[in-house]
Design an enzyme around this catalytic site. Structure first.
Site, PDB file in Angstrom:
ATOM      1  N   CYS A   1      -7.586   5.316 -10.035  1.00 31.78           N
ATOM      2  CA  CYS A   1      -6.165   5.400  -9.724  1.00 31.78           C
ATOM      3  C   CYS A   1      -5.466   5.990 -10.940  1.00 31.78           C
ATOM      4  O   CYS A   1      -6.071   6.120 -12.005  1.00 31.78           O
ATOM      5  CB  CYS A   1      -5.581   4.035  -9.366  1.00 31.78           C
ATOM      6  SG  CYS A   1      -3.967   4.131  -8.534  1.00 31.78           S
TER       7      CYS A   1
ATOM      8  N   CYS B   1      -1.967   5.004 -11.722  1.00 32.50           N
ATOM      9  CA  CYS B   1      -0.793   4.240 -12.137  1.00 32.50           C
ATOM     10  C   CYS B   1      -0.915   3.750 -13.577  1.00 32.50           C
ATOM     11  O   CYS B   1       0.085   3.578 -14.266  1.00 32.50           O
ATOM     12  CB  CYS B   1      -0.539   3.072 -11.184  1.00 32.50           C
ATOM     13  SG  CYS B   1      -1.855   1.850 -11.118  1.00 32.50           S
TER      14      CYS B   1
ATOM     15  N   CYS C   1       0.846   6.313  -8.482  1.00 33.11           N
ATOM     16  CA  CYS C   1      -0.607   6.411  -8.339  1.00 33.11           C
ATOM     17  C   CYS C   1      -1.142   7.830  -8.275  1.00 33.11           C
ATOM     18  O   CYS C   1      -2.259   8.060  -7.801  1.00 33.11           O
ATOM     19  CB  CYS C   1      -1.048   5.613  -7.122  1.00 33.11           C
ATOM     20  SG  CYS C   1      -0.702   3.839  -7.283  1.00 33.11           S
TER      21      CYS C   1
ATOM     22  N   LYS D   1      -4.791  -1.655   1.881  1.00 33.62           N
ATOM     23  CA  LYS D   1      -4.060  -2.190   0.733  1.00 33.62           C
ATOM     24  C   LYS D   1      -2.575  -2.180   1.058  1.00 33.62           C
ATOM     25  O   LYS D   1      -1.997  -1.127   1.333  1.00 33.62           O
ATOM     26  CB  LYS D   1      -4.337  -1.341  -0.514  1.00 33.62           C
ATOM     27  CG  LYS D   1      -3.592  -1.813  -1.768  1.00 33.62           C
ATOM     28  CD  LYS D   1      -3.961  -0.930  -2.944  1.00 33.62           C
ATOM     29  CE  LYS D   1      -3.205  -1.328  -4.203  1.00 33.62           C
ATOM     30  NZ  LYS D   1      -3.567  -0.481  -5.355  1.00 33.62           N
TER      31      LYS D   1
ATOM     32  N   ARG E   1       0.685  -5.881 -12.869  1.00 27.08           N
ATOM     33  CA  ARG E   1       1.425  -4.798 -13.514  1.00 27.08           C
ATOM     34  C   ARG E   1       1.706  -5.113 -14.981  1.00 27.08           C
ATOM     35  O   ARG E   1       1.810  -4.205 -15.804  1.00 27.08           O
ATOM     36  CB  ARG E   1       2.701  -4.510 -12.727  1.00 27.08           C
ATOM     37  CG  ARG E   1       2.361  -3.901 -11.368  1.00 27.08           C
ATOM     38  CD  ARG E   1       3.518  -3.808 -10.413  1.00 27.08           C
ATOM     39  NE  ARG E   1       3.039  -3.281  -9.126  1.00 27.08           N
ATOM     40  CZ  ARG E   1       3.758  -3.240  -8.020  1.00 27.08           C
ATOM     41  NH1 ARG E   1       5.005  -3.691  -8.030  1.00 27.08           N
ATOM     42  NH2 ARG E   1       3.244  -2.757  -6.907  1.00 27.08           N
TER      43      ARG E   1
ATOM     44  N   ARG F   1       6.002   1.616  -4.166  1.00 30.42           N
ATOM     45  CA  ARG F   1       4.809   2.304  -3.661  1.00 30.42           C
ATOM     46  C   ARG F   1       4.675   2.198  -2.147  1.00 30.42           C
ATOM     47  O   ARG F   1       3.593   2.326  -1.598  1.00 30.42           O
ATOM     48  CB  ARG F   1       3.574   1.738  -4.366  1.00 30.42           C
ATOM     49  CG  ARG F   1       3.596   2.025  -5.869  1.00 30.42           C
ATOM     50  CD  ARG F   1       2.519   1.291  -6.629  1.00 30.42           C
ATOM     51  NE  ARG F   1       2.624   1.621  -8.059  1.00 30.42           N
ATOM     52  CZ  ARG F   1       2.183   0.840  -9.034  1.00 30.42           C
ATOM     53  NH1 ARG F   1       1.628  -0.326  -8.760  1.00 30.42           N
ATOM     54  NH2 ARG F   1       2.304   1.205 -10.292  1.00 30.42           N
TER      55      ARG F   1
ATOM     56  N   GLU G   1      -7.127   2.865   9.191  1.00 30.57           N
ATOM     57  CA  GLU G   1      -7.384   3.229   7.798  1.00 30.57           C
ATOM     58  C   GLU G   1      -8.849   2.976   7.418  1.00 30.57           C
ATOM     59  O   GLU G   1      -9.491   3.803   6.763  1.00 30.57           O
ATOM     60  CB  GLU G   1      -6.467   2.432   6.870  1.00 30.57           C
ATOM     61  CG  GLU G   1      -4.992   2.797   6.940  1.00 30.57           C
ATOM     62  CD  GLU G   1      -4.655   4.033   6.120  1.00 30.57           C
ATOM     63  OE1 GLU G   1      -5.574   4.668   5.562  1.00 30.57           O
ATOM     64  OE2 GLU G   1      -3.456   4.362   6.023  1.00 30.57           O
TER      65      GLU G   1
ATOM     66  N   LYS H   1      -6.753  -5.942   0.740  1.00 28.92           N
ATOM     67  CA  LYS H   1      -5.995  -6.432  -0.411  1.00 28.92           C
ATOM     68  C   LYS H   1      -4.520  -6.538  -0.036  1.00 28.92           C
ATOM     69  O   LYS H   1      -3.974  -5.591   0.533  1.00 28.92           O
ATOM     70  CB  LYS H   1      -6.173  -5.451  -1.575  1.00 28.92           C
ATOM     71  CG  LYS H   1      -5.399  -5.804  -2.838  1.00 28.92           C
ATOM     72  CD  LYS H   1      -5.594  -4.726  -3.900  1.00 28.92           C
ATOM     73  CE  LYS H   1      -4.803  -5.078  -5.158  1.00 28.92           C
ATOM     74  NZ  LYS H   1      -4.934  -4.044  -6.199  1.00 28.92           N
TER      75      LYS H   1
ATOM     76  N   SER I   1      -3.658 -10.780  -8.388  1.00 31.13           N
ATOM     77  CA  SER I   1      -3.085 -11.448  -9.554  1.00 31.13           C
ATOM     78  C   SER I   1      -2.056 -12.510  -9.205  1.00 31.13           C
ATOM     79  O   SER I   1      -2.027 -13.596  -9.805  1.00 31.13           O
ATOM     80  CB  SER I   1      -2.454 -10.404 -10.475  1.00 31.13           C
ATOM     81  OG  SER I   1      -1.424  -9.689  -9.792  1.00 31.13           O
TER      82      SER I   1
ATOM     83  N   TYR J   1     -10.102 -13.107 -10.273  1.00 32.45           N
ATOM     84  CA  TYR J   1      -9.988 -13.444 -11.690  1.00 32.45           C
ATOM     85  C   TYR J   1     -10.593 -14.812 -11.972  1.00 32.45           C
ATOM     86  O   TYR J   1     -10.717 -15.199 -13.138  1.00 32.45           O
ATOM     87  CB  TYR J   1      -8.518 -13.394 -12.117  1.00 32.45           C
ATOM     88  CG  TYR J   1      -7.906 -12.032 -11.843  1.00 32.45           C
ATOM     89  CD1 TYR J   1      -8.117 -10.968 -12.704  1.00 32.45           C
ATOM     90  CD2 TYR J   1      -7.154 -11.806 -10.687  1.00 32.45           C
ATOM     91  CE1 TYR J   1      -7.587  -9.718 -12.434  1.00 32.45           C
ATOM     92  CE2 TYR J   1      -6.613 -10.555 -10.415  1.00 32.45           C
ATOM     93  CZ  TYR J   1      -6.838  -9.515 -11.286  1.00 32.45           C
ATOM     94  OH  TYR J   1      -6.330  -8.274 -11.004  1.00 32.45           O
TER      95      TYR J   1
END
Length: 327
Positions: free
Chosen positions: A121, A123, A131, A198, A208, A220, A237, A252, A278, A317
């Site tokens: 990506c 970004c 992006c 996504k 971010r 976005r 998609e 996501k 996140s 994470y």
């Protein structure tokens, strides 16, 4: 006398509950996201994501050695770019000496055998935080120019040791462009895990901060999916990306999209992954720290929900903590 139905009989003993459980977790299910930055011996905390750090290349290698010792099977790298190296087109993404490329090489040299995945990506590399390069005279990402650049980025990562690339920008026809570029380079075995589904989500806020990649204007929503849309859009998609050569499909975020994850899993003939993003991580961490929930129990419940909905792999994470808990 009519028969008495007692489903509770299958719950009366912990061994019996384990025997009939449908979803199971292993450390090899998890993909650990890492944020890599310039410097040496850096392990910089991310305030909105307790327990997650920006890592210099040397620190990332040590972290990956630790994760491998716990049985975590894969990692995905995100580059944190210094502001002075960002520009309008994200050209630092094509520098073989950037942090992602150096981490790939250092990790392979260190003998780490985990599956090496890289985020594709722009970004993290563009001065405007979007992006891909923007069209002249406007604030709209140029889809086709971005696809061409993604092919270059994928080839660079494959040369540096990536086993799999994961395009996340939601550009139309990105998989076809990346697959063609990799094949022309002779990287026929480099796999593609596509962020095919996504959503433009508010759950990405802490990322971010971690990647230092907030958009400098707008949002976005013109390229990420609208969460109010039909599940049919997600299926479309995913089908496009599979047809163009995606080897895995990501949904996501995760928790609020279990219906989408299940639908996509049932519709495609490749494995699906889910990204526990996140914001989802940060909310559980905050509530656990304040004693409002049992953090470990909620994490396990969430991961089993992903598996039950069809995910073969989970980007989270919590990968390291989960591996330790499972031990």
């Amino acid at each position: 006398m009519s028969q008495v139905i007692r489903p509770r009989r299958l719950r009366t003993h912990s061994r019996l509950r384990e025997m009939v459980a449908v979803s199971r977790l292993a450390a090899s299910d998890f993909i650990a996201p890492l944020f890599v930055r310039a410097g040496k011996n850096i392990r910089q905390p991310i305030s909105s994501m307790p327990g997650v750090f920006q890592l210099s290349v040397d620190a990332a290698v040590e972290e990956l050695k630790h994760l491998e010792s716990l049985g975590v099977g894969a990692y995905i790298l995100f580059g944190v770019t210094e502001p002075s190296k960002k520009d309008a087109v994200g050209s630092y993404a094509h520098d073989a000496d950037n942090e992602v490329c150096r981490t790939l090489k250092a990790t392979k040299d260190a003998g780490v055998t985990m599956l090496a995945i890289t985020d594709l990506c722009y970004c993290e590399y563009t001065s405007h935080g979007h992006c891909g390069p923007l069209k002249l005279g406007g604030g709209v990402v140029d889809n086709d120019v971005t696809v061409e650049q993604l092919g270059r980025q994928a080839v660079l990562h494959a040369r540096c040791g990536a086993d799999m690339v994961a395009p996340s920008g939601m550009m139309d026809n990105m998989i076809a462009g990346i697959r063609e570029a990799l094949d022309q380079e002779g990287k026929l075995d480099t796999a593609i895990m596509s962020y095919a589904v996504k959503y433009a989500s508010s759950f990405y806020g802490p990322f971010r901060e971690a990647a230092e990649s907030p958009p400098q204007f707008g949002d976005r929503k013109t390229y990420q999916m609208d969460f109010r849309g039909s599940t049919k859009e997600a299926l479309k998609e995913a089908a496009i990306d599979v047809a163009q050569g995606a080897d895995l499909i990501i949904v996501k975020p995760g928790t609020a999209y279990l219906d989408v994850l299940r639908a996509v899993t049932e519709a495609v003939d490749v494995p699906t992954a889910v990204y526990h993003v996140s914001g989802e991580y940060a909310m559980i961490k905050a509530a656990g720290t304040n004693g409002w929930i049992d953090e470990k129990a909620v994490v396990f419940e969430t991961m089993h929900a992903f598996k039950r909905a069809g995910a073969s792999a989970i980007l989270t994470y919590y990968a390291g903590q989960l591996a330790q808990w499972l031990k």
